[in-house]
Design an enzyme around this catalytic site. Structure first.
Site, PDB file in Angstrom:
ATOM      1  N   CYS A  50       0.836  -1.191  -0.018  1.00 30.85           N
ATOM      2  CA  CYS A  50       0.152   0.050   0.115  1.00 30.85           C
ATOM      3  C   CYS A  50       0.974   1.219  -0.036  1.00 30.85           C
ATOM      4  O   CYS A  50       2.155   1.081  -0.348  1.00 30.85           O
ATOM      5  CB  CYS A  50      -0.911  -0.093   1.122  1.00 30.85           C
ATOM      6  SG  CYS A  50      -0.236  -0.157   2.859  1.00 30.85           S
ATOM      7  N   CYS A 102      -1.245   1.006   7.329  1.00 31.01           N
ATOM      8  CA  CYS A 102      -2.902   0.408   7.571  1.00 31.01           C
ATOM      9  C   CYS A 102      -3.193  -0.678   6.894  1.00 31.01           C
ATOM     10  O   CYS A 102      -3.625  -1.505   7.518  1.00 31.01           O
ATOM     11  CB  CYS A 102      -3.691   1.675   7.003  1.00 31.01           C
ATOM     12  SG  CYS A 102      -3.522   3.171   7.790  1.00 31.01           S
ATOM     13  N   ASP A 150      -7.873   3.758   1.018  1.00 35.59           N
ATOM     14  CA  ASP A 150      -6.986   4.281   1.947  1.00 35.59           C
ATOM     15  C   ASP A 150      -7.731   4.822   3.117  1.00 35.59           C
ATOM     16  O   ASP A 150      -8.688   5.811   3.110  1.00 35.59           O
ATOM     17  CB  ASP A 150      -6.210   5.446   1.678  1.00 35.59           C
ATOM     18  CG  ASP A 150      -5.244   5.900   2.627  1.00 35.59           C
ATOM     19  OD1 ASP A 150      -5.377   5.427   3.724  1.00 35.59           O
ATOM     20  OD2 ASP A 150      -4.351   6.751   1.984  1.00 35.59           O
TER      21      ASP A 150
HETATM   22  P1  4NP Z   1      -1.670   2.853   3.994  1.00 39.25           P
HETATM   23  O1  4NP Z   1      -2.401   4.187   4.694  1.00 39.25           O
HETATM   24  O2  4NP Z   1      -1.224   2.992   2.896  1.00 39.25           O
HETATM   25  O3  4NP Z   1      -2.991   2.014   4.042  1.00 39.25           O
HETATM   26  O4  4NP Z   1      -0.764   2.534   5.196  1.00 39.25           O
HETATM   27  C1  4NP Z   1      -1.680   5.292   4.754  1.00 39.25           C
HETATM   28  C2  4NP Z   1      -0.882   5.623   5.711  1.00 39.25           C
HETATM   29  C3  4NP Z   1      -0.319   6.675   5.919  1.00 39.25           C
HETATM   30  C4  4NP Z   1      -0.270   7.621   5.205  1.00 39.25           C
HETATM   31  C5  4NP Z   1      -1.323   7.523   3.933  1.00 39.25           C
HETATM   32  C6  4NP Z   1      -1.716   6.245   3.939  1.00 39.25           C
HETATM   33  N1  4NP Z   1       0.206   9.087   5.362  1.00 39.25           N
HETATM   34  O5  4NP Z   1      -0.228   9.789   4.473  1.00 39.25           O
HETATM   35  O6  4NP Z   1       1.010   9.219   6.309  1.00 39.25           O
END
Ligand code: 4NP
Length: 152
Positions: free
Chosen positions: A9, A14, A122
């Protein structure tokens, strides 16, 4: 040699930690090795988001000891299947490919699993309901992927 699967991801805090934990809970580790990574490097070395840890724990899955890492092109050498959670990250991974062998390892998770919706959204900026939805999508997707992974 186990089949090697990488869940990817953006942040690796997450969605992909959940995907790693959920798939690991369904497979024999001697047959299928599972890891996760992020295309961005905002949270390297950190544990998953507490909301992901919580939703996994509700299903009896402990992801609290995972450590965030960034995707590197050498992952193309080390993994057989690389599943992106959404199209943006798939495109980012495509940009990092070095040859057609790399490209052939890339999949959009829900599309490959035949789950409608295409993308695991997300959940980072939303509420806890988003994490439950992400859990359900990945749970269904990983069920559907087992025949593919065990045929390899
Ligand atoms: P992930 O979610 O890609 O599912 O881990 C996110 C985690 C952090 C951020 C964006 C999406 N961020 O902008 O820090």
């Amino acid at each position: 040699m186990p089949v090697k699967v990488l869940m990817v991801c953006l942040g690796n805090i997450c969605r992909s930690p959940l995907a790693e934990g959920i798939l690991k809970s369904k497979v024999n580790p001697s047959e299928i090795f599972v890891d996760s990574a992020g295309t961005a490097g905002y949270h390297i070395g950190k544990a998953p988001d507490p909301r992901s840890i919580e939703v996994a724990a509700q299903a009896g899955i402990d992801i609290s000891l995972q450590k965030c890492r960034r995707f590197t092109p050498s992952d193309f050498d080390n993994f057989d299947y690389i599943f992106a959670m959404d199209r943006e990250n798939l495109m980012h991974l495509q940009d990092l490919t070095r040859n057609s062998t790399d490209s052939k390892k890339l999949y959009l998770l829900l599309e490959e699993a035949g789950i409608p919706g295409d993308e695991v959204p997300d959940p980072y900026y939303g509420g806890p309901g988003g994490f439950q939805e992400v859990f359900r999508m990945i749970d269904a997707a990983t069920d559907n992927l087992l025949p593919l992974l065990y045929r390899s």
